[in-house]
Design an enzyme around this catalytic site. Structure first.
Site, PDB file in Angstrom:
ATOM      1  CE  LYS A 115      32.229  34.227  33.038  1.00 47.11           C
ATOM      2  NZ  LYS A 115      32.148  33.112  34.293  1.00 47.11           N
ATOM      3  CD  GLU A 144      42.240  44.994  38.861  1.00 47.96           C
ATOM      4  OE1 GLU A 144      43.040  44.177  39.481  1.00 47.96           O
ATOM      5  OE2 GLU A 144      41.264  45.235  39.312  1.00 47.96           O
ATOM      6  CB  CYS A 162      44.873  41.779  42.135  1.00 47.33           C
ATOM      7  SG  CYS A 162      43.468  42.972  42.232  1.00 47.33           S
ATOM      8  CD  GLU A 172      47.746  37.395  42.005  1.00 49.23           C
ATOM      9  OE1 GLU A 172      47.283  38.556  42.289  1.00 49.23           O
ATOM     10  OE2 GLU A 172      47.565  36.983  40.895  1.00 49.23           O
TER      11      GLU A 172
END
Length: 489
Positions: free
Chosen positions: A175, A250, A284, A383
């Protein structure tokens, strides 16, 4: 006209579905396509197709050399269609075409070739210490894998999940992110043409909270892997854990980029720019906290800001573009929400902080650098996931390590120094899964890639993927006939 794909199941494209998900071009806010969401019935069909292909063994029992040949044909198909794949992904994500064509798409081909090579070298174990028995340890595929890939690098990261899961004989259901599914949907159709048997790789499109949740919770899923945000990662780990499914996630990063006063200056400036502005800053592993030692700080800041101001922001399909639009208007608003925080906290915005000028439409944001005085700032702790760097000055090595580790994340870190002793000390002291020394973003597929703390659980990479996508079976065989006696005789 972009093909409408709700799912790819057993090699067949399914166009019908439930509530449509609008895919928007972030360069001009135009609608690319409405993709019908795969509902519960479609999710179940995809998982059952994967289960059937696994149980029947058409791929699982295929000789390794033949499986290798199919994986290499997948790589060839990616390279042959590199321009189309990069074009689709650029229109979908806003990432410059040249970066996608020369980096992400070729990386996707490398992923398939790497795992084709890797399975040709995999070995079992044999224990002969017991004089009466031989004991073998075999690795077998786990079954059906649920793969959930992110929007910031769909083809590169999605292909890593596909190649690593099926190389060991598993079947899978992928997905992609609902924000950027088009490139990976095209990849799924290419794999069928490359000879991947029907049912081995299935794809479903839809939102994470609906389609993704149904996939993770499906009883016939054996393992789950996810790349994306920390909040979603927690939900996936919880859902997988409730059903005792192994999961790797992750997640985010707020990586420190430490530039010591003995660094190769020009190399460090180049590396810091690449570390924060590549991929439109949406990665990231971005070196988003730039820590500069005081002795070179004034010179570094001057050079870095001059270079940042010169970055060309533009249409991602323009070959001259270095920084394209962010992925969506919603994400643009998220990134811009940190600008008032910078002003209120008394930080100094050295450049940027606004929508990029000259664009009537689209999600364009200027390369932005803020000098901060405290690592406790929201700018340093959350972030941002955009072309937005926090720059801090430090005095001692100890201070640099303390700042680098003062984060709930621990994915990667960067260190710039020409002193090997300093490099060795730094890599020991920094709490991160990957430490890049005097280089930006070098991925060695043989080595594990995964983070500490809230940056994730588990790793990618050759041995790490083999451990996750296979299970061990111990087989014991007597060396000679054994006389079995009744208990107590």
């Amino acid at each position: 006209m972009t093909e409408v794909i709700s799912a790819v199941i057993d090699g067949a494209i399914i166009s019908a579905g439930e509530a449509p998900v609008s895919i928007i071009n972030p360069a001009n806010d135009s609608l690319i396509v409405d993709l019908p969401e795969a509902g519960a019935d479609t999710v179940d069909r995809a998982v059952q197709a994967a289960r059937r292909s696994f149980d029947e063994g058409v791929w699982r029992t295929m000789p390794v050399d033949k499986r290798q040949a199919v994986l290499r044909r997948c790589a060839d198909a990616i390279e042959s269609n590199a321009d189309e794949l990069a074009g689709i992904e650029s229109a979908n994500t806003g990432i410059p075409f040249s970066q996608l064509r020369n980096r992400s798409v070729l990386r996707a081909a490398d992923n398939f070739r790497f795992f084709a090579d890797y399975i040709g070298q995999s070995v079992g174990e044999l224990y002969e210490q017991n004089p009466d028995y031989l004991t073998m340890v075999r690795r077998e595929p786990v079954g059906v894998a649920a793969l959930i890939s992110p929007w910031n690098s769909p083809i590169a990261l999605g292909s890593m999940k596909i190649a690593s899961s099926i190389a060991f004989g598993n079947s899978c259901v992928l997905k992609p992110s609902e924000q950027a599914p088009l490139g990976i949907s095209k990849l799924a159709t290419l794999m069928t043409g490359a000879g991947v048997p029907d049912g081995v790789v299935n794809l479903i499109n839809g939102r994470g909270a609906t389609t993704g949740d149904q996939l993770v919770r499906h009883p016939d899923i054996d393992v789950v892997t996810f790349t994306g945000g920390t909040h979603t990662g927690r939900l996936i780990m919880k859902a997988a854990g409730e059903n005792l499914k192994p999961a790797t996630v992750e997640l985010g990063g707020k990586s420190a980029n430490i530039i010591f006063d003995d660094a190769d200056f020009d190399q460090a400036v180049d590396g810091a720019l690449l570390g924060i502005f590549t991929n439109n800053g949406q990665q990231c592993l971005a070196g988003s906290r730039i820590l500069v030692q005081r002795g070179i700080a004034a010179r570094f800041i001057e050079a870095f800001i001059a270079r940042a101001k010169a970055i060309r922001v533009g249409d991602p399909l323009d070959a001259a573009t270095e920084l394209g639009p962010l992925v969506s208007q919603r994400h643009l608003q998220h990134v811009m929400s940190f600008v008032p925080d910078a002003n209120l906290a008394g930080h100094r915005i050295l450049t940027g902080g606004h929508r990029a000028p000259g664009f009537d439409k689209g999600c364009y944001f200027e390369p932005t650098v803020v000098q901060v005085d405290s690592n406790d700032s929201r700018i340093c702790q959350e972030e941002i996931f955009g072309p937005f760097a926090a720059l801090m000055i430090f005095d001692t090595d100890e201070e640099a390590y303390a700042l680098a580790n003062a984060s709930r994340f621990g994915l990667v870190s960067y260190v710039w120094s020409q002193n090997i002793g300093r490099i060795m000390e730094a890599q020991e002291r920094i709490a991160a899964g990957i430490v890049w020394c005097n280089t930006p973003m070098m991925r060695e597929l043989r080595a594990p890639f995964g983070g500490y703390k809230e940056s994730g659980v588990g790793s990618d990479g050759g041995k790490a993927c083999e451990a996750f996508y296979t299970r061990q079976k111990t087989v014991t065989i007597p060396r000679r006939p054994i006389i079995l006696r009744k208990l107590g005789v």
